[in-house]
Design a protein around this motif. Structure first.
Motif, mmCIF file in Angstrom:
data_model
loop_
_atom_site.group_PDB
_atom_site.id
_atom_site.type_symbol
_atom_site.label_atom_id
_atom_site.label_comp_id
_atom_site.label_asym_id
_atom_site.label_seq_id
_atom_site.Cartn_x
_atom_site.Cartn_y
_atom_site.Cartn_z
ATOM 1 N N UNK A 33 64.114 -39.389 79.816
ATOM 2 C CA UNK A 33 64.293 -38.378 80.854
ATOM 3 C C UNK A 33 65.666 -37.721 80.748
ATOM 4 N N UNK A 34 66.676 -38.524 80.510
ATOM 5 C CA UNK A 34 68.031 -37.981 80.358
ATOM 6 C C UNK A 34 68.157 -37.151 79.085
ATOM 7 N N UNK A 35 67.537 -37.602 78.021
ATOM 8 C CA UNK A 35 67.588 -36.864 76.754
ATOM 9 C C UNK A 35 66.938 -35.491 76.894
ATOM 10 N N UNK A 36 65.835 -35.413 77.624
ATOM 11 C CA UNK A 36 65.173 -34.123 77.860
ATOM 12 C C UNK A 36 66.132 -33.193 78.602
ATOM 13 N N UNK A 37 66.831 -33.706 79.596
ATOM 14 C CA UNK A 37 67.798 -32.887 80.352
ATOM 15 C C UNK A 37 68.950 -32.428 79.464
ATOM 16 N N UNK A 38 69.461 -33.337 78.652
ATOM 17 C CA UNK A 38 70.584 -33.002 77.771
ATOM 18 C C UNK A 38 70.169 -31.930 76.766
ATOM 19 N N UNK A 39 68.990 -32.067 76.179
ATOM 20 C CA UNK A 39 68.531 -31.076 75.209
ATOM 21 C C UNK A 39 68.289 -29.720 75.865
ATOM 22 N N UNK A 40 67.777 -29.710 77.088
ATOM 23 C CA UNK A 40 67.585 -28.447 77.809
ATOM 24 C C UNK A 40 68.940 -27.803 78.099
ATOM 25 N N UNK A 41 69.920 -28.591 78.477
ATOM 26 C CA UNK A 41 71.257 -28.061 78.736
ATOM 27 C C UNK A 41 71.884 -27.517 77.459
ATOM 28 N N UNK A 42 71.660 -28.191 76.342
ATOM 29 C CA UNK A 42 72.185 -27.719 75.057
ATOM 30 C C UNK A 42 71.555 -26.381 74.681
ATOM 31 N N UNK A 43 70.235 -26.259 74.891
ATOM 32 C CA UNK A 43 69.557 -24.982 74.612
ATOM 33 C C UNK A 43 70.114 -23.879 75.501
ATOM 34 N N UNK A 44 70.306 -24.191 76.760
ATOM 35 C CA UNK A 44 70.855 -23.222 77.702
ATOM 36 C C UNK A 44 72.259 -22.785 77.287
ATOM 37 N N UNK A 45 73.067 -23.733 76.849
ATOM 38 C CA UNK A 45 74.420 -23.416 76.388
ATOM 39 C C UNK A 45 74.380 -22.517 75.158
ATOM 40 N N UNK A 47 72.033 -20.399 74.375
ATOM 41 C CA UNK A 47 71.611 -19.076 74.825
ATOM 42 C C UNK A 47 72.752 -18.344 75.523
ATOM 43 N N UNK A 48 73.544 -19.060 76.316
ATOM 44 C CA UNK A 48 74.678 -18.446 76.999
ATOM 45 C C UNK A 48 75.708 -17.941 76.001
ATOM 46 N N UNK A 49 75.989 -18.751 74.991
ATOM 47 C CA UNK A 49 76.955 -18.350 73.963
ATOM 48 C C UNK A 49 76.411 -17.156 73.183
ATOM 49 N N UNK A 50 75.138 -17.204 72.830
ATOM 50 C CA UNK A 50 74.538 -16.088 72.104
ATOM 51 C C UNK A 50 74.605 -14.813 72.935
ATOM 52 N N UNK A 51 74.401 -14.933 74.236
ATOM 53 C CA UNK A 51 74.505 -13.767 75.110
ATOM 54 C C UNK A 51 75.920 -13.230 75.181
ATOM 55 N N UNK A 52 76.893 -14.137 75.240
ATOM 56 C CA UNK A 52 78.289 -13.712 75.293
ATOM 57 C C UNK A 52 78.701 -13.043 73.991
ATOM 58 N N UNK A 53 78.266 -13.594 72.884
ATOM 59 C CA UNK A 53 78.566 -13.001 71.583
ATOM 60 C C UNK A 53 77.903 -11.634 71.495
ATOM 61 N N UNK A 54 76.693 -11.539 72.028
ATOM 62 C CA UNK A 54 75.974 -10.264 72.002
ATOM 63 C C UNK A 54 76.706 -9.183 72.769
ATOM 64 N N UNK A 55 77.462 -9.569 73.801
ATOM 65 C CA UNK A 55 78.210 -8.583 74.578
ATOM 66 C C UNK A 55 79.451 -8.097 73.842
ATOM 67 N N UNK A 56 79.909 -8.836 72.862
ATOM 68 C CA UNK A 56 81.123 -8.470 72.137
ATOM 69 C C UNK A 56 80.826 -7.680 70.866
ATOM 70 N N UNK A 57 79.581 -7.524 70.531
ATOM 71 C CA UNK A 57 79.213 -6.823 69.304
ATOM 72 C C UNK A 57 78.221 -5.727 69.615
ATOM 73 N N UNK A 58 78.112 -4.792 68.747
ATOM 74 C CA UNK A 58 77.129 -3.739 68.909
ATOM 75 C C UNK A 58 77.776 -2.387 69.100
ATOM 76 N N UNK A 59 76.966 -1.428 69.474
ATOM 77 C CA UNK A 59 77.438 -0.058 69.637
ATOM 78 C C UNK A 59 77.452 0.288 71.118
#
Length: 67
Positions: A33-45, A47-59
């Protein structure tokens, strides 16, 4: 071998043998149960980083008027 080491570290058996099958013990279920939570939090992190990086790049197009 890694599972045995994890069991030693946690101080509890995680699996019990049921004939040829392995079943989770109560401790194993708690860890799962804890491992499922940790993996979900890692995925969320990620996605958050990918979103932040996406805001710093592009036109960026900016329009302005003389008025």
């Amino acid at each position: 071998m890694q599972m045995h080491q994890l069991e030693r570290t946690l101080g509890a058996p995680l699996f019990k043998k049921m004939g040829r099958d392995l079943r989770l013990t109560d401790a194993g279920e708690a860890l799962r149960e804890q491992a499922v939570r940790v993996l979900a939090a890692a995925r969320s992190a990620e996605e958050a980083v990918a979103g932040a990086v996406g805001l710093k790049r592009g036109k960026l197009a900016v329009g302005a008027s003389t008025t």
